[in-house]
Motif scaffolding. Structure first.
Motif, PDB file in Angstrom:
ATOM      1  N   ALA A 224      51.972  46.043  30.092  1.00 22.32           N
ATOM      2  CA  ALA A 224      52.688  44.796  29.857  1.00 22.32           C
ATOM      3  C   ALA A 224      51.688  43.678  29.619  1.00 22.32           C
ATOM      4  O   ALA A 224      50.577  43.698  30.150  1.00 22.32           O
ATOM      5  CB  ALA A 224      53.578  44.455  31.059  1.00 22.32           C
ATOM      6  N   ALA A 225      52.084  42.709  28.791  1.00 19.86           N
ATOM      7  CA  ALA A 225      51.176  41.603  28.486  1.00 19.86           C
ATOM      8  C   ALA A 225      51.981  40.384  28.072  1.00 19.86           C
ATOM      9  O   ALA A 225      53.077  40.490  27.517  1.00 19.86           O
ATOM     10  CB  ALA A 225      50.209  41.989  27.378  1.00 19.86           C
ATOM     11  N   GLU A 226      51.412  39.208  28.347  1.00 20.93           N
ATOM     12  CA  GLU A 226      51.975  37.934  27.912  1.00 20.93           C
ATOM     13  C   GLU A 226      50.921  37.223  27.083  1.00 20.93           C
ATOM     14  O   GLU A 226      49.736  37.235  27.422  1.00 20.93           O
ATOM     15  CB  GLU A 226      52.359  37.073  29.115  1.00 20.93           C
ATOM     16  CG  GLU A 226      52.879  35.690  28.720  1.00 20.93           C
ATOM     17  CD  GLU A 226      53.236  34.827  29.927  1.00 20.93           C
ATOM     18  OE1 GLU A 226      53.695  33.686  29.713  1.00 20.93           O
ATOM     19  OE2 GLU A 226      53.049  35.286  31.072  1.00 20.93           O
TER      20      GLU A 226
ATOM     21  N   PHE B 192      59.465  38.381  33.986  1.00 18.55           N
ATOM     22  CA  PHE B 192      58.359  39.146  33.425  1.00 18.55           C
ATOM     23  C   PHE B 192      57.067  38.858  34.189  1.00 18.55           C
ATOM     24  O   PHE B 192      56.287  39.766  34.472  1.00 18.55           O
ATOM     25  CB  PHE B 192      58.194  38.782  31.945  1.00 18.55           C
ATOM     26  CG  PHE B 192      57.287  39.709  31.188  1.00 18.55           C
ATOM     27  CD1 PHE B 192      57.773  40.878  30.639  1.00 18.55           C
ATOM     28  CD2 PHE B 192      55.942  39.412  31.023  1.00 18.55           C
ATOM     29  CE1 PHE B 192      56.947  41.735  29.938  1.00 18.55           C
ATOM     30  CE2 PHE B 192      55.101  40.261  30.326  1.00 18.55           C
ATOM     31  CZ  PHE B 192      55.610  41.431  29.775  1.00 18.55           C
ATOM     32  N   ARG B 193      56.854  37.596  34.519  1.00 19.30           N
ATOM     33  CA  ARG B 193      55.637  37.239  35.258  1.00 19.30           C
ATOM     34  C   ARG B 193      55.649  37.839  36.659  1.00 19.30           C
ATOM     35  O   ARG B 193      54.589  38.199  37.197  1.00 19.30           O
ATOM     36  CB  ARG B 193      55.495  35.718  35.314  1.00 19.30           C
ATOM     37  CG  ARG B 193      55.058  35.131  33.975  1.00 19.30           C
ATOM     38  CD  ARG B 193      55.019  33.624  33.976  1.00 19.30           C
ATOM     39  NE  ARG B 193      54.555  33.116  32.683  1.00 19.30           N
ATOM     40  CZ  ARG B 193      54.646  31.855  32.307  1.00 19.30           C
ATOM     41  NH1 ARG B 193      55.186  30.947  33.118  1.00 19.30           N
ATOM     42  NH2 ARG B 193      54.197  31.476  31.122  1.00 19.30           N
ATOM     43  N   ASP B 194      56.841  37.973  37.253  1.00 19.53           N
ATOM     44  CA  ASP B 194      56.940  38.645  38.552  1.00 19.53           C
ATOM     45  C   ASP B 194      56.498  40.101  38.420  1.00 19.53           C
ATOM     46  O   ASP B 194      55.797  40.638  39.289  1.00 19.53           O
ATOM     47  CB  ASP B 194      58.384  38.594  39.076  1.00 19.53           C
ATOM     48  CG  ASP B 194      58.766  37.194  39.559  1.00 19.53           C
ATOM     49  OD1 ASP B 194      57.848  36.370  39.778  1.00 19.53           O
ATOM     50  OD2 ASP B 194      59.972  36.936  39.701  1.00 19.53           O
ATOM     51  N   LYS B 195      56.903  40.733  37.303  1.00 19.89           N
ATOM     52  CA  LYS B 195      56.503  42.116  37.056  1.00 19.89           C
ATOM     53  C   LYS B 195      54.986  42.221  36.898  1.00 19.89           C
ATOM     54  O   LYS B 195      54.347  43.120  37.464  1.00 19.89           O
ATOM     55  CB  LYS B 195      57.198  42.641  35.791  1.00 19.89           C
ATOM     56  CG  LYS B 195      56.784  44.058  35.405  1.00 19.89           C
ATOM     57  CD  LYS B 195      57.505  44.520  34.144  1.00 19.89           C
ATOM     58  CE  LYS B 195      57.050  45.933  33.754  1.00 19.89           C
ATOM     59  NZ  LYS B 195      57.759  46.447  32.573  1.00 19.89           N
TER      60      LYS B 195
ATOM     61  N   GLN C 194      52.221  44.270  39.199  1.00 22.79           N
ATOM     62  CA  GLN C 194      51.256  45.205  38.633  1.00 22.79           C
ATOM     63  C   GLN C 194      49.832  44.830  39.026  1.00 22.79           C
ATOM     64  O   GLN C 194      49.006  45.701  39.330  1.00 22.79           O
ATOM     65  CB  GLN C 194      51.402  45.235  37.108  1.00 22.79           C
ATOM     66  CG  GLN C 194      52.681  45.908  36.629  1.00 22.79           C
ATOM     67  CD  GLN C 194      52.758  46.010  35.122  1.00 22.79           C
ATOM     68  OE1 GLN C 194      51.961  45.407  34.402  1.00 22.79           O
ATOM     69  NE2 GLN C 194      53.722  46.759  34.628  1.00 22.79           N
ATOM     70  N   ASN C 195      49.540  43.523  39.024  1.00 25.28           N
ATOM     71  CA  ASN C 195      48.197  43.077  39.416  1.00 25.28           C
ATOM     72  C   ASN C 195      47.909  43.418  40.874  1.00 25.28           C
ATOM     73  O   ASN C 195      46.790  43.803  41.235  1.00 25.28           O
ATOM     74  CB  ASN C 195      48.052  41.571  39.177  1.00 25.28           C
ATOM     75  CG  ASN C 195      48.026  41.233  37.697  1.00 25.28           C
ATOM     76  OD1 ASN C 195      47.665  42.061  36.867  1.00 25.28           O
ATOM     77  ND2 ASN C 195      48.416  40.012  37.359  1.00 25.28           N
TER      78      ASN C 195
ATOM     79  N   GLU D 118      44.940  45.936  42.483  1.00 23.90           N
ATOM     80  CA  GLU D 118      44.027  45.647  43.597  1.00 23.90           C
ATOM     81  C   GLU D 118      43.995  46.820  44.576  1.00 23.90           C
ATOM     82  O   GLU D 118      42.939  47.190  45.095  1.00 23.90           O
ATOM     83  CB  GLU D 118      44.473  44.368  44.313  1.00 23.90           C
ATOM     84  CG  GLU D 118      44.307  43.100  43.473  1.00 23.90           C
ATOM     85  CD  GLU D 118      44.869  41.878  44.182  1.00 23.90           C
ATOM     86  OE1 GLU D 118      45.248  41.985  45.377  1.00 23.90           O
ATOM     87  OE2 GLU D 118      44.946  40.811  43.542  1.00 23.90           O
ATOM     88  N   ARG D 119      45.182  47.408  44.805  1.00 23.45           N
ATOM     89  CA  ARG D 119      45.252  48.562  45.714  1.00 23.45           C
ATOM     90  C   ARG D 119      44.505  49.752  45.119  1.00 23.45           C
ATOM     91  O   ARG D 119      43.776  50.459  45.818  1.00 23.45           O
ATOM     92  CB  ARG D 119      46.716  48.919  45.975  1.00 23.45           C
ATOM     93  CG  ARG D 119      46.891  50.036  47.014  1.00 23.45           C
ATOM     94  CD  ARG D 119      48.335  50.225  47.422  1.00 23.45           C
ATOM     95  NE  ARG D 119      49.134  50.841  46.384  1.00 23.45           N
ATOM     96  CZ  ARG D 119      50.066  50.212  45.681  1.00 23.45           C
ATOM     97  NH1 ARG D 119      50.297  48.932  45.887  1.00 23.45           N
ATOM     98  NH2 ARG D 119      50.759  50.843  44.747  1.00 23.45           N
TER      99      ARG D 119
END
Length: 747
Positions: A192-194, A414-417, A421-422, A426-427
């Motif tokens: 996904a990308a913005e 979308f930004r919540d998604k 993912q970010n 990190e995990r």
């Protein structure tokens, strides 16, 4: 063409420009325009039909027909004479409309008293927008000059539609480039990308289709044509003398650029009152409409050349697009009809995502996008028509969706998604250096797929234990001529250097099917996926195979080397390919070049036939890698490029897992190392089931290693295998549901 006709045409366009500039609602503009056209052409009726949706034309304005029929009269595409023009994009000019095939009488319009009919498509670059119609009581065929005038007016109407001139109460169309639009395509690469739209070939927006000064417009067109010819001449000059095929293509290109007929038609359109840009686009739209009816691939290619030249000429005239030197945004998402691998590599990792109107899941662009780990959506129809440079865009590669100019609530979701993912990334980073050991203590090796030098830094950042598949065909695909042995050797040496001692499995040239080299004679095959490809090409053209194998041996320079042959369908093919490897080794020994410290030679198992090869094959081959993408499509007889069938078959189908189990068992009997390579290896749930079947090496794109390892560390593979076996006993077609239930129960 008479001077009087030119004058009449320019006067009509001048009156249309005045109507376009008036401060009036969309319906009022349309009504004024139909009145002006009927008056100028001295006909009783002028009507404008616009597409309400992809299949329905609606009467949106008329001079001469009953006013109450406006926005009430509708017809399906292909229905009646108007529907025929809308469907075919071809002009109908008849003195006796009721006798024409397919004529449909519409009593609510009052058109029964009109005999003559001329219908011209309103279209822009292949996009059908509507139909312009004139009718008269007198039975006559409209003259060539009159039809030409209607074509010019239809072109202006198309541009006015593009500019939103008809927006307003009662209008069927809404302004382009301003409203939110969702494009539903297919997944080419997950992620996904913005970002902001960056058009690979920016579409010129013509703000004034009508010329103020035809003489000046003619001079502008002539100057731009001279510049275009100079550009093409430079392209031809820049081609190496021995590259005959590329030179032949560009010579054809130059022939079009110097076409007197093409220039004359555009000059005539300018003389009638169109701006230079509108004249170019009018001829381009006509060519695109012709292209839709051409089935011969060579002729379609030549029409595509003309289309590309038109785009270059438009950019020269308007100063829009690449020629302006505009800066690419900091967060670019590339939007294009299609793009070649070399062009995509020029952009590199600067792109956040890619959206294509065409393409396929196995196309060159998709291969490069996967290598660069860039989200890709394909088959997003008409996005190049709607998108403008700088438009805000959200790209959901997981679901094959692009949101253009999305509303705030969509952007926030979308930004919540993206945030989730970010957080997951990190995990994954925290377990990067942790061995991939399941909850039940089974060690699984996670390696990565690659095809470019740019992929190699992912070895460290992803935690991959090596490269399970290095696709060597990309170096052949991005060139206009066959690479030299020394060039390949240098590249392969750099790959081994960058791997830092970790194993790299080089797959020999895998071309054919959807991967066609521009400098090799194309083969006309009814089913390329089952045709002359991969190892079959290599064995039929042993010179190319030997050159590549020698390059690999030289690149190793005394280091360990691992080579894998693609698409082996039977034992004899492997033996023949292995013999070529031995010949290459012997040649290098005679030349005094160092031989690899160790050499492993294996094959990709991508056809069901190889799973049933003689035991001696499994004993002789040094390793096998299941090529899951091809194996699955052949196992299910479902073309993975065909969206109608490819999603009907599940990797977690009991039959397919049983088949994989059979391969695992045969390899276990002979002690043959086995891995699984393909999209499914990088999907965590599928990867767990493959591991439960006994596969202990999985090769995937680098971005998938973290998610797969994270789930593997928490999964009891023995218990999962029990779930799969129980599903088989219960007669289930797919184990997906019980497997998902099991994984949820494990937290």
């Amino acid at each position: 063409m008479s001077d009087d006709f030119q004058t009449d045409s320019r006067q009509l366009l001048a009156r249309l420009r005045t109507a376009m500039a008036e401060d009036a609602a969309g319906q009022a503009r349309l009504d004024k325009i139909t009145h002006l056209i009927a008056d100028s052409m001295r006909t009783e009726v002028c009507s404008v039909y616009l597409f309400r949706d992809a299949e329905t034309l609606e009467l949106c304005a008329t001079e001469g027909l009953r006013a109450e029929a406006v926005h009430q009269t509708r017809m399906r595409l292909g229905e009646g004479l108007v529907g025929r023009v809308g469907r075919t994009g071809r002009i109908i000019n008849t003195p006796d409309a009721p006798t024409e095939p397919g004529f449909r009488f519409m009593p609510e319009t009052g058109e029964e008293i009109y005999s003559s009919f001329a219908g011209v498509p309103i279209q822009r670059l292949g996009e059908k927008l509507g139909v312009l119609v004139v009718q008269s009581k007198t039975a006559r065929r409209f003259s060539e000059d009159e039809i030409t005038a209607l074509e010019v007016v239809a072109m202006v109407l198309a541009e006015m539609t593009e500019l939103g001139v008809f927006v307003g109460e009662g209008a069927a169309l809404t302004k382009l480039h301003t409203k939110p639009v969702v494009f539903r395509g297919l997944t080419g690469q997950e992620g996904a990308a913005e970002g902001r739209v960056w058009l690979h070939e920016p579409r010129v927006v013509i703000t004034n289709p009508i010329a103020d000064d035809p003489v000046r417009e003619g001079e502008r067109l002539s100057t731009a044509m001279d510049q275009l010819r100079d550009v093409v001449d430079q392209l031809v000059t820049g081609i190496a003398g021995d590259d005959k095929e590329q030179l032949e293509v560009l010579e054809t290109y130059r022939m079009f650029a110097n076409s007197k007929g093409w220039k004359r038609r555009m000059e005539e359109d300018v003389a009638r009152g169109l701006s230079a840009e509108a004249a170019v686009e009018k001829e381009q739209s006509t060519a695109r409409a012709r292209m839709e009816t051409i089935t011969d691939p060579y002729l379609r290619g030549r029409m595509h050349d003309l289309d590309d030249l038109s785009n270059r000429l438009l950019r020269i005239l308007s100063g829009q697009g690449k020629e302006t030197g505009a800066d690419m945004p900091a967060d670019p998402i590339l939007v294009a009809r299609n793009i070649g691998p070399a062009e995509l590599l020029d952009y590199g990792r600067s792109l956040r995502g890619i959206v294509l109107e065409e393409g396929s899941v196995g196309s060159h662009a998709a291969i490069v996008a996967r290598s660069l780990a860039i989200p890709l959506v394909i088959h997003a129809e008409r996005i190049t028509t709607e998108a403008l440079n700088g438009d805000h865009i959200l790209l959901d590669g997981d679901n094959g969706i692009a949101h253009l100019r999305a509303e705030d609530q969509v952007v926030n979701a979308f930004r919540d998604k993206l945030a989730m993912q970010n957080k997951a990334q990190e995990r994954y980073a925290s377990i990067r250096d942790t061995d991939a050991v399941s909850a039940c203590g089974e060690r699984v090796h996670l390696v990565m797929n690659a095809g470019l030098m740019a992929d190699l830094p992912s070895l460290a950042s992803s935690g991959a234990e090596g490269v399970g598949l290095f696709r060597t065909e990309l170096q052949f695909l991005v060139r206009n001529q066959m690479p030299k042995r020394s060039e390949l050797s240098a590249l392969y040496s750099k790959v081994l250097d960058s791997a830092g001692g970790k194993k790299v499995v080089f797959r020999t040239l895998d071309i054919g099917s959807d991967k066609v080299l521009s400098y090799m004679k194309p083969t006309d095959e009814p089913n390329p996926a089952l045709g002359w490809r991969a190892i079959r090409v290599g064995l039929d053209k042993p010179g190319v195979m030997r050159m590549q194998l020698q390059a690999l041996v030289r690149a190793a320079n005394g280091r360990p080397l691992t080579v894998m042959f693609p698409f082996v369908a039977q034992y004899d093919e492997y033996r023949a390919a292995r013999a070529e490897m031995d010949k290459a080794l012997e040649r290098e020994r005679i030349l005094g070049h160092p031989l690899p410290e160790t050499l492993e030679v294996g094959a990709m198992l991508e056809t069901p036939s190889l799973a049933f090869a003689p035991r001696r094959f499994f004993e002789e081959v040094q390793f096998l890698s299941i090529g899951g993408n091809d194996l699955k499509q052949f196992f299910f007889a479902a073309d993975r490029e065909n969206e109608r069938v490819r999603r009907r078959y599940d990797t977690l189908n009991v039959s397919f897992l049983s088949f994989v189990q059979n391969i695992v068992d045969r390899c276990a009997e002979t002690g043959t190392p086995l891995s699984f390579c393909g999209e499914d290896a990088g999907r965590p749930v599928e990867a767990m089931c493959l591991a439960a079947m006994g596969l202990r090496t999985l090769s995937m794109r680098p971005a998938s290693i973290g998610p797969v390892k994270s789930l593997l560390l928490r999964t009891d593979l023995g218990a999962l295998r029990g779930v799969i076996e129980q599903a088989r006993e219960d007669g289930l077609q797919s184990v997906r549901e019980p497997v998902m239930e099991f994984l949820r129960s494990q937290g």
